[in-house]
Design a protein around this motif. Structure first.
Motif, mmCIF file in Angstrom:
data_model
loop_
_atom_site.group_PDB
_atom_site.id
_atom_site.type_symbol
_atom_site.label_atom_id
_atom_site.label_comp_id
_atom_site.label_asym_id
_atom_site.label_seq_id
_atom_site.Cartn_x
_atom_site.Cartn_y
_atom_site.Cartn_z
ATOM 1 N N GLY A 18 0.807 -1.213 0.000
ATOM 2 C CA GLY A 18 0.000 0.000 0.000
ATOM 3 C C GLY A 18 0.839 1.261 0.000
ATOM 4 N N LEU A 19 1.872 1.297 0.830
ATOM 5 C CA LEU A 19 2.719 2.488 0.888
ATOM 6 C C LEU A 19 3.494 2.687 -0.416
ATOM 7 C CD1 LEU A 19 4.103 2.202 4.532
ATOM 8 C CD2 LEU A 19 2.208 3.605 3.686
ATOM 9 N N CYS A 20 3.899 1.594 -1.042
ATOM 10 C CA CYS A 20 4.626 1.723 -2.307
ATOM 11 C C CYS A 20 3.738 2.271 -3.414
ATOM 12 C CB CYS A 20 5.207 0.372 -2.714
ATOM 13 S SG CYS A 20 6.640 -0.138 -1.740
ATOM 14 N N THR A 21 2.461 1.880 -3.438
ATOM 15 C CA THR A 21 1.577 2.435 -4.462
ATOM 16 C C THR A 21 1.349 3.927 -4.256
ATOM 17 O OG1 THR A 21 -0.376 1.820 -3.153
ATOM 18 C CG2 THR A 21 0.389 0.243 -4.791
ATOM 19 N N VAL A 22 1.315 4.377 -3.005
ATOM 20 C CA VAL A 22 1.198 5.812 -2.742
ATOM 21 C C VAL A 22 2.417 6.543 -3.272
ATOM 22 C CG1 VAL A 22 0.986 7.556 -0.927
ATOM 23 C CG2 VAL A 22 -0.275 5.418 -0.749
ATOM 24 N N ALA A 23 3.578 5.882 -3.232
ATOM 25 C CA ALA A 23 4.838 6.489 -3.665
ATOM 26 C C ALA A 23 5.140 6.210 -5.138
ATOM 27 C CB ALA A 23 5.982 5.984 -2.797
#
Length: 264
Positions: free
Chosen positions: A102-107
């Motif tokens: 999830g955090l990687c998709t935000v980034a």
């Protein structure tokens, strides 16, 4: 106090007149002085400035830039070559991967890379579950950041014909529009998230459409990642076909809809 003189007329005593004059403030010129309204303090000004739409938008850009820099340093693509850390396994590994996804998709990390990693690390079924959970988590975080920090500043800028058409489509037909974007990839995942956040789409239609629309494409990538060691197997070939066909259909649909968007 009033004193009566011999003619019967009441007069004010000098002491009472002095007290009355002292109770009325006056300026140096003799005019009555009006109290000045209290001025807002420096803390109130700072609060208004920090909570202004453009300050929040600047904070959003700073957060996204920091997240992108962190991804460049971490290099999540190493999961495909080095595998998962050996000290993590089972449900703990799946939970950590979901949060990291999830955090990687935000980034701005591409989802196909993460979906392939999910299949390679956890197999087809668990890989699909973790990838879908990470997809919904990342979309929700991006939607929340865009809605709280960017909507007020960006909505007044939606003046172009294409921007107005996209905003109207997402605002009026949020679930249907987002479902189509997830089923037929073409628009980057992060771009769809932040465009939806700027529009007036609700939370529930956005998350439901994201979860349902991401199943076919995510499953295809997860199966391809799990069968990557056997690229000639039927499962791998079918998965690659399921990846290519929706992309082709999405391109054709977008090409046919271009005239309708231009006319708005």
């Amino acid at each position: 106090m009033l004193d009566a003189n011999r003619s019967g007329t009441a007069t004010a005593s000098p002491r009472a007149g002095a007290l009355a004059a002292a109770s009325v403030p006056s300026s140096a010129s003799g005019a009555l002085a009006v109290p000045a309204p209290p001025r807002a303090g420096f803390a109130a000004w700072c609060t208004r400035t920090l909570l202004s739409p453009y300050a929040r938008l600047s904070l959003l850009f700073a957060l996204l830039a920091g997240a992108a820099a962190g991804v460049l340093l971490f290099e999540p693509q190493r999961l495909l070559t080095h595998g998962w850390p050996p000290q993590l396994g089972g449900a703990a590994a799946a939970a950590v991967f979901t949060v990291a996804y999830g955090l990687c998709t935000v980034a701005f990390v591409p989802r196909p890379l993460l979906n392939l990693a999910a299949g390679a690390l956890f197999g087809s079924q668990l890989g699909l579950a973790t990838a879908l959970a990470g997809t919904v988590l990342g979309a929700g975080v991006a939607f929340g950041l865009g809605r709280m920090l960017g909507q007020d500043a960006l909505r007044p800028l939606l003046r172009g014909r294409w921007l107005k058409a996209a905003d109207g489509q997402l605002s009026r037909h949020g679930f249907r529009s987002m479902l189509a974007l997830r089923l037929f990839p073409g628009v980057p995942f992060w771009a769809a998230n932040y465009c939806a956040a700027v529009s007036r789409m609700g939370w529930l239609p956005f998350l439901l459409a994201t979860g349902l629309g991401s199943i076919p494409n995510t499953a295809a990538y997860a199966v391809a990642g799990a069968r990557a060691s056997a690229p000639t197997s039927p499962a791998f070939l079918i998965a690659m076909a399921c990846i290519a066909v929706p992309a082709l259909v999405g391109t054709v649909v977008a090409w046919r809809k271009r005239d309708r968007l231009r006319a708005r």
